[in-house]
Motif scaffolding. Structure first.
Motif, PDB file in Angstrom:
ATOM      1  N   GLU A   1     102.302  31.272  17.278  1.00 45.93           N
ATOM      2  CA  GLU A   1     103.491  31.697  16.455  1.00 45.93           C
ATOM      3  C   GLU A   1     103.030  32.458  15.286  1.00 45.93           C
ATOM      4  O   GLU A   1     102.043  32.221  14.895  1.00 45.93           O
ATOM      5  CB  GLU A   1     104.261  30.759  16.054  1.00 45.93           C
TER       6      GLU A   1
ATOM      7  N   ARG B   1     118.875  42.555  26.302  1.00 42.00           N
ATOM      8  CA  ARG B   1     118.100  42.874  25.183  1.00 42.00           C
ATOM      9  C   ARG B   1     117.162  41.723  24.710  1.00 42.00           C
ATOM     10  O   ARG B   1     115.987  41.990  24.334  1.00 42.00           O
ATOM     11  CB  ARG B   1     118.911  43.387  23.916  1.00 42.00           C
TER      12      ARG B   1
ATOM     13  N   PRO C   1     108.018  40.853  25.697  1.00 40.81           N
ATOM     14  CA  PRO C   1     106.775  40.969  25.077  1.00 40.81           C
ATOM     15  C   PRO C   1     106.112  39.637  24.510  1.00 40.81           C
ATOM     16  O   PRO C   1     104.781  39.669  24.874  1.00 40.81           O
ATOM     17  CB  PRO C   1     107.183  41.359  23.351  1.00 40.81           C
ATOM     18  N   LEU C   2     106.723  38.552  24.385  1.00 42.17           N
ATOM     19  CA  LEU C   2     106.070  37.143  24.105  1.00 42.17           C
ATOM     20  C   LEU C   2     105.456  36.738  25.318  1.00 42.17           C
ATOM     21  O   LEU C   2     104.421  35.861  25.263  1.00 42.17           O
ATOM     22  CB  LEU C   2     107.291  36.431  23.703  1.00 42.17           C
TER      23      LEU C   2
ATOM     24  N   GLU D   1     117.946  32.520  20.774  1.00 42.87           N
ATOM     25  CA  GLU D   1     119.190  32.234  20.155  1.00 42.87           C
ATOM     26  C   GLU D   1     119.545  32.861  18.698  1.00 42.87           C
ATOM     27  O   GLU D   1     120.436  33.439  18.592  1.00 42.87           O
ATOM     28  CB  GLU D   1     119.309  30.761  19.842  1.00 42.87           C
ATOM     29  N   CYS D   2     118.126  33.080  18.146  1.00 45.94           N
ATOM     30  CA  CYS D   2     118.272  33.826  16.758  1.00 45.94           C
ATOM     31  C   CYS D   2     118.627  35.246  17.124  1.00 45.94           C
ATOM     32  O   CYS D   2     119.420  35.889  16.179  1.00 45.94           O
ATOM     33  CB  CYS D   2     117.001  33.601  16.178  1.00 45.94           C
ATOM     34  N   ALA D   3     117.885  35.818  18.241  1.00 47.37           N
ATOM     35  CA  ALA D   3     118.251  37.266  18.441  1.00 47.37           C
ATOM     36  C   ALA D   3     119.712  37.487  18.960  1.00 47.37           C
ATOM     37  O   ALA D   3     120.226  38.357  18.710  1.00 47.37           O
ATOM     38  CB  ALA D   3     117.110  37.783  19.605  1.00 47.37           C
ATOM     39  N   MET D   4     120.320  36.228  19.620  1.00 45.95           N
ATOM     40  CA  MET D   4     121.613  36.565  19.982  1.00 45.95           C
ATOM     41  C   MET D   4     122.461  36.438  18.684  1.00 45.95           C
ATOM     42  O   MET D   4     123.584  37.193  18.637  1.00 45.95           O
ATOM     43  CB  MET D   4     121.907  35.341  20.876  1.00 45.95           C
TER      44      MET D   4
ATOM     45  N   PRO E   1     109.893  29.257  22.442  1.00 51.83           N
ATOM     46  CA  PRO E   1     111.032  28.575  21.693  1.00 51.83           C
ATOM     47  C   PRO E   1     112.478  29.161  21.971  1.00 51.83           C
ATOM     48  O   PRO E   1     112.568  30.400  21.805  1.00 51.83           O
ATOM     49  CB  PRO E   1     110.541  28.524  20.415  1.00 51.83           C
ATOM     50  N   LYS E   2     113.246  28.330  22.406  1.00 52.67           N
ATOM     51  CA  LYS E   2     114.482  28.835  22.841  1.00 52.67           C
ATOM     52  C   LYS E   2     115.411  29.294  21.605  1.00 52.67           C
ATOM     53  O   LYS E   2     116.101  30.343  21.524  1.00 52.67           O
ATOM     54  CB  LYS E   2     115.444  27.522  23.082  1.00 52.67           C
ATOM     55  N   GLU E   3     115.073  28.791  20.340  1.00 53.52           N
ATOM     56  CA  GLU E   3     115.540  29.158  19.221  1.00 53.52           C
ATOM     57  C   GLU E   3     115.363  30.709  18.849  1.00 53.52           C
ATOM     58  O   GLU E   3     116.273  31.363  18.387  1.00 53.52           O
ATOM     59  CB  GLU E   3     115.064  28.456  18.071  1.00 53.52           C
ATOM     60  N   MET E   4     114.243  31.061  19.418  1.00 49.30           N
ATOM     61  CA  MET E   4     113.900  32.636  19.082  1.00 49.30           C
ATOM     62  C   MET E   4     114.965  33.352  19.842  1.00 49.30           C
ATOM     63  O   MET E   4     115.508  34.375  19.111  1.00 49.30           O
ATOM     64  CB  MET E   4     112.467  32.721  20.035  1.00 49.30           C
TER      65      MET E   4
ATOM     66  N   GLN F   1     113.373  42.545  24.729  1.00 50.33           N
ATOM     67  CA  GLN F   1     112.685  42.763  23.415  1.00 50.33           C
ATOM     68  C   GLN F   1     112.113  41.363  22.841  1.00 50.33           C
ATOM     69  O   GLN F   1     111.209  41.628  21.798  1.00 50.33           O
ATOM     70  CB  GLN F   1     113.864  43.249  22.250  1.00 50.33           C
ATOM     71  N   ILE F   2     112.381  40.420  23.450  1.00 47.72           N
ATOM     72  CA  ILE F   2     111.780  39.133  22.748  1.00 47.72           C
ATOM     73  C   ILE F   2     111.090  38.528  23.909  1.00 47.72           C
ATOM     74  O   ILE F   2     109.893  38.118  23.763  1.00 47.72           O
ATOM     75  CB  ILE F   2     112.989  38.146  22.114  1.00 47.72           C
TER      76      ILE F   2
END
Lengths: 278, 363
Positions: free
Chosen positions: A278, A183, A191-192, A172-175, A167-170, A187-188
């Motif tokens: 998820e 990063r 691993p996923l 975006e959320c990290a950003m 999911p793109k939101e993941m 980091q996201i």
């Protein structure tokens, strides 16, 4: 014996067993041939499906009379380096095409795929010229460099599909959380995407391990050959087939690939189905 | 703690104009809800505030500072996404601590803040779990927790409750409102659910086709909708709309439609008289259509009951006047039965009138 059980037998297990038999019979044949003497092999009166007088001669011949150890090492060397090279390039390419969405990312993705569609039987001629000019003809480095030409497109497409399922939101959320693009990637995304990366890696490794045409055309020194090429060129002399050592070599050469698959089979399946839980 | 200002905000995706000339000033500590049907531009607006979407033109200010070019991480905002966007490979604790770790907070403080947030949200026991071991409601809390540990200037919520079941949604609605009371931080909340908007927002912004339709407090929107769209969007069941004609006779103003005639109250009549066109759209809410015991000339309308929807505290009657369907709210004691006639007595003080041409409210 309910009707359901019989139905299941006919519809499910029977086709499965036929398929399994078809698939595994060559391995069985390799296995029994490896332990047969030439005398037994060519005796048509004996039942060919069993070993009557097992012998280790073939194995000894393979390791003593040929450079099998060396070939295996060469194959490992090339397969691992080519896989690492291809994976690192594909990871970045797939992520950029799928997520950075720069101008022209779509056409670039497609043109990478087109590169994959040109068959090696045609491609090896121009590639040979390049290898000559790079002065790495008859060197393992030529294979390390050539294999990514078909591995990168393949891995890139596999990984693109996988990245799409994250999911793109993941990201975006990290950003928003304060991560830079790089990063987020490390980091996201990585691993996923690990199951996807693993399956791409396994595929790349297997394809390089089994590769025949480029290895045959670009390498001529016996000590530099890879296992598939070495076995065929050194154990088939004219019309004389050294079946015993040949089958032993084929059997032993398929062991590493089988091991790689069995270790990562779970991740591999997850990677192919793109299942991100998820 | 911050005020957010949007000034002539535009966002185009190629030919599509997702947001058009959007102006909004959100005071500090306010809970603002952007609401509208899907594709109305509410999420795009929120994403522009977050910095996840480039702005085609216009300005966004957070605390009087233009943030147009600022990357999301430097805007001091936190966002909660519809699908929660928890990092599946990290534990709840790591999820919540991620932002603080990136900002190089000391370990002790991170621990302190996560603990605090976890207590507020009642997720203290879940900190060591991975997201996949959580229920929908728990994931939602973690997502909120991840936002509050950072103590940002502005919270952005993008339909955070849509993935929850109805009961949990009502519960989380209350909790988010309590959380706002407690944190006193500016919140911009996007939803397509008008009930959520009405119950949560201090201020509601109704949007449609990229355009702002009306901004106001929940009840203001309910009682004084600026146009037919807002009137129909806010309130459930929706307002009933019909077309009618304004007639001046016997010294009064009457509304003539589909075989019935209603006398418009004097104060409304005075304002409507100046309206040049005779045909109007009028809207009446279900609760303004009570049953009447008998027919009263110029005050009641005769309807045919089609369906009863008993909810316990009230009963909604689906009725028909000619070819038009209306919904009326009745007491649970109603004697109405399907396929029987009934008289309704519209509360004419509460009827809204809209222009047929541009659907703007006339009063």
């Amino acid at each position: 014996m309910s009707e359901k059980f019989i139905e299941r037998m006919i519809k499910f297990y029977l086709p499965l067993f036929i398929f399994l038999f078809f698939l595994l019979f060559p391995f069985y044949w390799m296995f029994i041939t490896a332990f047969k003497s030439d005398a037994e092999l060519y005796n048509l009166k004996l039942n060919p499906f069993f070993i009557h007088e097992p012998t280790f001669k073939n194995i000894l011949m393979l390791f003593k009379a040929t450079l099998f150890n060396r070939w295996m090492f060469n194959t490992f060397f090339v397969a691992i380096l080519a896989t690492i090279l291809s994976l690192s390039a594909s990871l970045l390419a797939a992520y950029a095409i799928q997520r950075v969405r720069f101008r022209g990312s779509g056409p670039i993705g497609i043109s990478i795929f087109f590169g994959y569609l040109v068959p090696p039987t045609i491609l090896f001629i121009p590639l040979a010229t390049i290898i000559f000019q790079l002065k790495i003809w008859d060197s393992l480095w030529s294979l390390v460099l050539i294999y990514p030409t078909f591995l990168i497109p393949f891995c890139t497409w596999l990984l693109m599909g996988y990245f799409k399922s994250i999911p793109k939101e993941m990201e975006e959320c990290a950003m928003i959380d304060g991560a830079s693009r790089l990063r987020v990637f490390w980091q996201i995304v990585v691993p996923l995407a690990l199951p996807g990366i693993l399956s791409a890696g396994i595929f790349a490794f297997t394809l390089s391990w089994n590769e025949y045409l480029y290895a045959l055309t670009f390498i001529s020194t016996t000590t530099l050959k890879t296992a598939p090429v070495g076995l065929i060129t050194e154990l088939v002399r004219g019309d004389v087939y050294h079946w015993g050592p040949l089958m032993t070599g084929a059997l032993l050469a398929s062991v590493p690939v089988a091991l790689v698959y069995s270790f990562f089979v779970e991740h591999y399946v997850a990677g192919m189905t793109g299942a991100l839980k998820e | 703690m911050a005020k957010v200002v949007m000034e002539k905000l535009n966002k185009h995706f190629g030919e599509v104009k997702a947001v058009r000339d959007f102006d909004l000033e959100i005071p500090d500590k306010e809970f603002v809800v952007l609401v509208g049907p899907s594709g109305c531009g509410k999420t795009t607006t929120l994403r522009m505030v977050a910095g996840l979407e480039d702005i085609t033109s216009g300005n966004i200010y957070i605390d009087d500072k233009i943030v147009n070019q600022l990357p999301p991480k430097d805007r001091d905002i936190a966002m909660v996404f519809q699908n929660y966007a928890l990092y599946p490979h990290m534990t709840v604790y790591q999820n919540m601590a991620f932002g603080l770790t990136l900002r190089k907070f000391p370990k002790a403080e991170i621990k302190q803040r996560v603990k605090e947030a976890a207590e507020i949200l009642n997720i203290g026991e879940l900190l060591e779990r991975k997201p996949k071991a959580l229920s929908g409601g728990q994931r939602q809390r973690v997502a909120v927790g991840r936002a509050i540990v950072r103590k940002p200037k502005v919270f952005l919520f993008d339909e955070p409750l849509s993935n929850l079941d109805a009961k949990l949604r009502v519960q989380m609605r209350v909790e988010l409102k309590k959380l706002h009371d407690r944190l006193q931080t500016t919140i911009i909340y996007v939803t397509h659910d008008q009930v959520e908007a009405m119950t949560m927002g201090d201020c509601i912004v109704v949007m449609k086709d990229g355009l702002k339709q009306q901004v106001g407090a929940p009840l203001e929107l309910y009682f004084r909708p600026a146009n037919k769209f807002v009137a129909g969007f806010i309130g459930s069941p929706a307002m009933n709309f019909m077309e009618g004609e304004l007639l001046s006779e016997q010294g009064g103003l009457f509304l003539q439609t589909m075989g019935f005639k209603l006398k418009i109250p004097a104060d409304k009549a005075a304002k409507l008289k100046s309206y040049p066109e005779k045909r109007v759209i009028f809207g009446i809410r279900p609760e303004d259509l009570p049953e009447a015991p008998a027919s009263i000339p110029n005050e009641t309308i005769e309807v045919m009951v089609e369906v009863l929807e008993p909810l316990g505290s009230e009963v909604y009657l689906d009725v028909k006047v000619g070819e038009t369907s209306l919904i009326a709210r009745a007491e649970p004691t109603t004697k109405a039965k399907p396929h029987f006639k009934l008289y309704l007595q519209p509360v004419l003080e509460n009827v809204r009138f809209f222009s047929i041409r541009d659907e703007r409210a006339l009063l």
